[in-house]
Each structure stands twice: as structure tokens, then as C-alpha cells.
Scaffold this active site. Structure first.
Site, mmCIF file in Angstrom:
data_model
loop_
_atom_site.group_PDB
_atom_site.id
_atom_site.type_symbol
_atom_site.label_atom_id
_atom_site.label_comp_id
_atom_site.label_asym_id
_atom_site.label_seq_id
_atom_site.Cartn_x
_atom_site.Cartn_y
_atom_site.Cartn_z
ATOM 1 N N GLY A 75 0.768 0.115 2.320
ATOM 2 C CA GLY A 75 2.304 -0.281 3.700
ATOM 3 C C GLY A 75 2.168 0.131 4.723
ATOM 4 N N ASP A 76 3.113 -0.814 5.484
ATOM 5 C CA ASP A 76 4.074 -0.139 6.393
ATOM 6 C C ASP A 76 5.370 -0.434 6.329
ATOM 7 O OD1 ASP A 76 3.008 1.416 8.970
ATOM 8 O OD2 ASP A 76 4.318 -0.151 9.727
#
Ligand SMILES: Cc1cn([C@H]2C[C@H](O)[C@@H](COP(=O)(O)OP(=O)(O)OP(=O)(O)O)O2)c(=O)[nH]c1=O
Length: 191
Positions: free
Chosen positions: A69-70
Site C-alpha cells: 500500500g501507499d
């Protein structure tokens, strides 16, 4: 046999968010990528690219599914990185005070056949107008250090947020609706 899940993240918040899906990763690996935005790269493109590069960066053994994720905080086209110190955090909060900003939260999953899927979630968050004392107290509490944009909605910052539209889990670091959809589409057995 059920596929093994690798969480490509050093963020304890992402591990905790997966737990809210009832998911415990079989392995956790820290992706080591260049997180500098490209010249002129818009926030949503950057966030998706970061999540995808993190998923690709970790070793994937046969039969494993990788999730990464970011979370990117953006004011207009300006990306606010993780707050490295109190000064940076103070500057971010002064910028965020009394205005809306976007939190782009991307999730990327590589399935056991090596196919990459990704989704992005765009949440709009507005901080109340922050007084000097409110900024000082929040910076002094230290929870915003190391967080994108210098704040943690899952902590004391939420009391300073007077409006948001989108995904609370996405602001923290992993949009649960999109993550569940991608894990199921990638063949991970999730109810
Ligand atoms: C905006 C916001 C960010 N954050 C955190 C989530 C992420 O840990 C961090 C954003 O930086 P990221 O680069 O998304 O994640 P990370 O560097 O912590 O971990 P990794 O890249 O290994 O997955 O900011 C919060 O915890 N709460 C918030 O409200």
C-alpha cells in the site's frame, strides 16, 4: 492449499488494518524502493506507482500473494511526505489548517500467477482552522512523526478534523473496501 500472503510493508498500521479483514499475513517484508516523486508526477499517479513498486520489490515465492500500500497526502498537486521532524510537521499543519486536502491511498496485489492488480481510494479531509496552541500541542504529542502529512487520523488528529468524505481506513494506510476486493479477485480466500 490456500495461497500464502506476504505483506510488503514496514507499517504496523497496515498489518493492523489487514487484521480488521481477519487476515494475518504469512510473511512480512519491507520494500526498499525510491520514494521520490518523478518531476511533475501528480499525486494519484505517484501513489499508485508507489504501491505497485512496493509489491514488485519484495521477493515472491511460488504460490504467494503479495499486498502493498501507499498513502499520499496531497494539497493540490503538492505531495506532503512523511514528517521527518517537528519543524516539518508544524509546516504541514499550518498548510492543512482550515482547508480540504486529499489522501490518496493505493493498494496493489500480485496474485500467485504473478498478475498485478491495483486500486486507489481518494479521501477528502478537512482540518478545522488550527490555532498556534493546537498546532503546538499536536506537534508536541509526537504521533504525527513518520506519518504522511504529519498527522495520524487514527490518533488525536481526528479531533481536529471537522469533515471528511471517503475511507477512514484509507487515510490510515489501507482502504479496506478496495483491499478486500483485490484480495478476493486475486484468489485469496476471504469471506
Ligand atoms: C495520513 C496518515 C498517514 N499515516 C501513515 C500510514 C503510513 O505508515 C504512512 C505513509 O507512508 P507510506 O509510504 O504509505 O508507508 P510507510 O513508509 O509507513 O510503510 P511502507 O511503505 O513500508 O508500507 O503514514 C497514518 O498512520 N495515519 C494517517 O492519518
Amino acid at each position: 492449499m490456500d495461497p500464502k500472503l506476504v505483506l510488503a510493508s514496514s507499517s504496523p498500521r497496515r498489518r493492523d488494518l489487514l487484521a480488521r479483514l481477519g487476515v494475518v499475513p504469512d510473511r512480512i517484508a519491507s520494500p526498499d524502493i525510491d520514494e521520490n516523486p518523478r518531476k511533475g508526477e501528480v499525486p494519484r499517479v505517484y501513489a499508485l506507482r508507489m504501491a505497485e513498486e512496493k509489491a514488485v520489490a519484495v521477493v515472491r515465492h511460488a504460490g504467494e500473494i503479495v499486498v502493498a500500500g501507499d498513502t499520499t497526502v496531497a494539497v493540490g498537486r503538492r505531495i506532503l511526505p512523511q514528517a521527518a521532524d517537528a519543524e516539518m510537521q508544524r509546516g504541514f499543519l499550518e498548510l492543512l489548517s482550515g482547508r480540504r486536502h486529499h489522501v490518496l491511498s493505493a493498494v496493489a496485489v500480485i496474485d500467485a500467477e504473478g498478475r498485478l492488480r491495483s486500486r486507489i481510494c481518494d479521501t477528502v479531509v478537512r482540518f478545522k482552522r488550527l490555532g498556534e496552541d493546537e498546532i503546538k500541542h499536536y506537534v508536541d504529542c509526537g504521533e504525527g512523526l513518520g506519518k504522511a502529512g504529519g498527522y495520524a487520523i487514527q490518533g488525536r488528529a481526528e479531533a481536529l478534523i471537522d469533515w471528511m468524505a471517503g475511507s477512514h481506513s484509507g487515510v490510515i494506510g489501507l482502504p479496506l473496501y478496495e483491499t478486500r476486493a483485490l484480495l478476493r479477485a486475486s484468489g485469496y480466500p476471504l469471506d
